[in-house]
Design a protein around this motif. Sequence first.
Motif, short mmCIF file in Angstrom:
data_model
loop_
_atom_site.label_atom_id
_atom_site.label_comp_id
_atom_site.label_asym_id
_atom_site.label_seq_id
_atom_site.Cartn_x
_atom_site.Cartn_y
_atom_site.Cartn_z
N GLU A 1 29.22 -25.86 -3.74
CA GLU A 1 28.55 -27.16 -3.77
C GLU A 1 28.42 -27.69 -5.18
OE1 GLU A 1 24.84 -26.73 -1.71
OE2 GLU A 1 25.83 -26.48 0.24
N ALA B 1 28.45 -20.16 -1.60
CA ALA B 1 28.21 -21.50 -1.03
C ALA B 1 27.55 -22.40 -2.06
CB ALA B 1 27.35 -21.39 0.23
N ARG C 1 26.31 -22.31 5.62
CA ARG C 1 27.18 -23.17 4.81
C ARG C 1 28.52 -22.49 4.54
NH1 ARG C 1 24.02 -24.01 -0.44
NH2 ARG C 1 23.66 -21.82 -0.05
#
Length: 113
Positions: free
Chosen positions: A60, A56, A21
């Motif tokens: 998010e 990551a 990611r």
Amino acid sequence: MLNILAGDYYIPDLNLPNEERPIGKYGQMHREHLKEHNPMRFNDLVLVGQLWTYLADLNEQAQDRLSLIVEQIKVAEGVTEELKAANQMAWIRAMNSIHNRAEEIVLEEIVYR
């Protein structure tokens, strides 16, 4: 963390996670914040191989929170698709204002904590 005997010395056996990611905008901002304001936490995350995953996840969370806040403000201020159809420039101004305010909240709550 396991150590490996190499000659007369024990060295750490570092295995990096297979993280695919991207860290994104908010992850990069938080990384710089950690480097400057909390270097021990930054170094700990690097040494255990969790920095990329941590950033990551944070990115998010920040994006999800931003979307939620934008939707809540749109409802509260009555910014609708009807406004977009009737007066596109007013809708753009309202959405830019909403996005900027929501981003300030996300930066304060998540990125710079």
